[in-house]
Design a protein around this motif. Structure first.
Motif, PDB file in Angstrom:
ATOM      1  N   ASP A 132       0.774  -1.394   0.074  1.00 54.07           N
ATOM      2  CA  ASP A 132       0.143  -0.069  -0.017  1.00 54.07           C
ATOM      3  C   ASP A 132       0.738   1.257   0.055  1.00 54.07           C
ATOM      4  N   ASP A 167      -2.366  -0.047  -7.014  1.00 53.43           N
ATOM      5  CA  ASP A 167      -3.395  -0.654  -6.382  1.00 53.43           C
ATOM      6  C   ASP A 167      -4.058  -1.796  -7.302  1.00 53.43           C
ATOM      7  N   ASP A 224     -10.672  -4.941  -2.728  1.00 51.95           N
ATOM      8  CA  ASP A 224     -10.239  -3.663  -2.178  1.00 51.95           C
ATOM      9  C   ASP A 224      -8.874  -3.205  -2.736  1.00 51.95           C
ATOM     10  N   PRO A 225      -8.521  -1.840  -2.269  1.00 52.74           N
ATOM     11  CA  PRO A 225      -7.413  -1.260  -2.961  1.00 52.74           C
ATOM     12  C   PRO A 225      -6.086  -2.191  -2.841  1.00 52.74           C
ATOM     13  N   THR A 234      -6.237  -5.544  -2.519  1.00 50.81           N
ATOM     14  CA  THR A 234      -6.564  -6.917  -2.645  1.00 50.81           C
ATOM     15  C   THR A 234      -7.039  -7.419  -4.128  1.00 50.81           C
TER      16      THR A 234
END
Length: 526
Positions: free
Chosen positions: A114, A125, A158-159, A161
């Motif tokens: 991240d 991402d 999600d960002p 995953t």
């Protein structure tokens, strides 16, 4: 040629112990350093420019337009990958911190870093991963379409995953593939803008360096990117200057004169000479056995369409004679995978041992045979090709040599332009499923379209199988493939990294055992 060399290169008394501390990795055997003292991280010159000469050129800078793996080493300074390999070929995290298959094999899920931003300001991402794979699957001329074929769809959970939905029973090789050009990530903004990444990727990468000058098939200059890089062990230099220099003697001379900081040689003469210079502390040398296997690739066409003729080729070649040609630096090996790999078969016996009389008998039984041996002129395959031609002639073949430029040998064979090829390009991949896809049932067609091999390969690619279960299947695949005699394995050559005494981490470079390089952790001392 472009760029001005920075005038470095005189050998200093600095050992590579520094490198191990800087990169946090273990060193390898077979290294002779040019000095004897120890350096520390404080001794690294972060403004220095590393001068590199390499045997293979870079044809373009787009990760998804690479026609062979020889171009990957030029891209790693600019493009981070989802996964990476260490110097021993072990898979390690990159932009993906971890990865896991679903229990039923329905998907592969990657957990992403991240703290990574592309140099153009775009965030790395899950959406960026999706944009890259979508590009790889649909872009005109993409060379990674087949590699991504097992991915049916991509979900940004999600960002950090990303979930890759897979064709049932497939995709086991993907984590390994992501350590290659397939896993190199480009900024979504650059993708959307249609930037000419082939010639100038600009700020499109997130790696430690950016391109400053590029001349295709000649030279590449990169400079360390501004800001703090997420991997503190990488990006130790002010820049790197790559030059294509096909002649090994010229590359070695460059080390001796101080015109070059690091290069590689694999011909017997240059390896012996390099060791002599290293013993005198003139240069440093790190010798590793190639993971690649020198061998003869054949297409089932003309006289080679007859199995007995291909078997005659296999029986006519003496690996010990080839090894002697390399002063013992080409270790006879007649399997598909290195002994250290779980995919190797410890009980395997190659069926076509050297037997000149058997080869003669097979050629006579076929009413004679003709073969044209293609090879890359001026490379370390030229001498063994000549020896192989003599061996085939002694067995009754009408054997011709067909030298071609190094830039044409591999692409030409893959395109089906040549009847046979002597090469050390057979490279066992991180996961054997990728090896099968590339060499056995892919463009090299080493299984000769054998349907039993194809069925076994499909079964072995199931990510729900245990490693032991897969190993048994691959042992069967290797046996049936080599029985086709479409490829004759001969020996593992030796690759020597040669370097000045200022170079840090010369004995800790991934991919060197495949004949290429990943220089992200290499540095120079003050």
């Amino acid at each position: 040629m472009t760029g001005k060399w920075n005038g470095r290169g005189k050998v200093a008394a600095v050992a590579l112990v520094t490198a191990l501390a800087v990169a946090g990795c273990g060193g390898g055997g077979g290294t002779t350093t040019a000095g004897g003292s120890t350096a520390s991280a404080a001794d690294i010159d972060r403004s220095a420019v590393l001068r590199v000469t390499a045997a293979a050129p870079t044809r373009n800078l787009d990760p998804y337009l690479q026609a062979s793996y020889g171009g990957w080493g030029y891209l790693t300074p600019m493009f981070d990958r989802l996964t990476m390999v260490d110097k021993d070929g072990n898979l390690i995290p990159g932009l993906a911190k971890s990865w896991e298959f679903a229990p039923d094999g329905a998907y592969l899920e990657l957990k992403l870093r991240d703290d990574v931003t592309f140099h153009d300001g775009s965030k790395f991402d899950a959406a960026a991963v999706a944009a890259n794979f979508q590009r790889g699957k649909t872009m005109a001329g993409s060379t990674v379409v087949a590699a991504l074929d097992d991915i049916t769809s991509i979900e940004a959970v999600d960002p950090t995953t990303v979930r890759l939905n897979l064709v049932k029973g497939s995709g086991v090789e993907l984590p390994g593939l992501f350590s290659t050009n397939v896993g190199m990530m480009v900024s979504p903004k650059v993708i959307e803008a249609g930037t000419d990444i082939r010639n100038d990727p600009g700020q499109g990468g997130s790696g430690p360096y950016i391109v400053t000058k590029y001349v295709p098939e000649e030279s590449l200059d990169v400079t360390r990117a501004e800001g703090t890089y997420w991997d503190s062990a990488a990006g130790l230099l002010g820049g790197i200057q790559f030059k294509w220099m096909p002649d090994a003697t010229t590359r070695l001379n460059g080390l001796q004169t101080g015109a070059t900081d690091i290069s590689w040689v694999s011909s017997a003469n240059e390896i012996v000479q390099s060791q002599t210079l290293a013993d005198r502390n003139v240069i440093g040398v790190d010798k590793v056995k190639f993971r690649n296997v020198l061998g003869v690739f054949m297409r089932a066409r003309d006289d080679l369409a007859k199995p007995e003729v291909r078997q005659a080729v296999a029986h006519a070649i003496d690996p010990e004679a080839i090894s002697a040609l390399f002063s013992g630096t080409c270790t006879p090996y007649r399997q598909m995978y290195p002994e250290s790999s779980w995919a190797a078969d410890p009980s395997y016996k190659y069926p076509y041992t050297f037997d000149l009389e058997k080869a003669k008998s097979l050629v006579q039984g076929a009413g004679g045979a003709k073969i044209s041996l293609t090879f890359a002129a001026g490379t370390n395959t030229e001498k063994p090709t000549n020896v192989i031609q003599s061996s085939l002639a002694a067995a009754g073949f009408d054997a011709e040599l067909e030298p071609v430029p190094n830039t044409q040998n591999e692409p030409g064979y893959i395109a089906g332009n040549y009847q046979s090829m002597v090469s050390n390009s057979f490279s066992p991949k991180v996961d054997p499923a990728e090896t099968v896809n590339t060499f056995v049932v892919g463009p090299y067609d080493m299984s000769n379209g054998n349907p039993e091999v194809a069925a076994l390969a499909k079964k072995a690619s199931d990510p729900t199988l245990s490693q032991d279960a897969r190993a048994d299947l691959y042992h069967e695949i290797w046996s049936k493939t080599l029985a086709e005699a479409m490829w004759v394995p001969i020996c593992n050559q030796t690759n020597a990294t040669i370097f000045s005494g200022k170079v840090v981490n010369a004995d800790n470079i991934p991919w060197v055992d495949t004949g290429i390089f990943d220089l992200r952790y290499v540095g120079l001392t003050k």
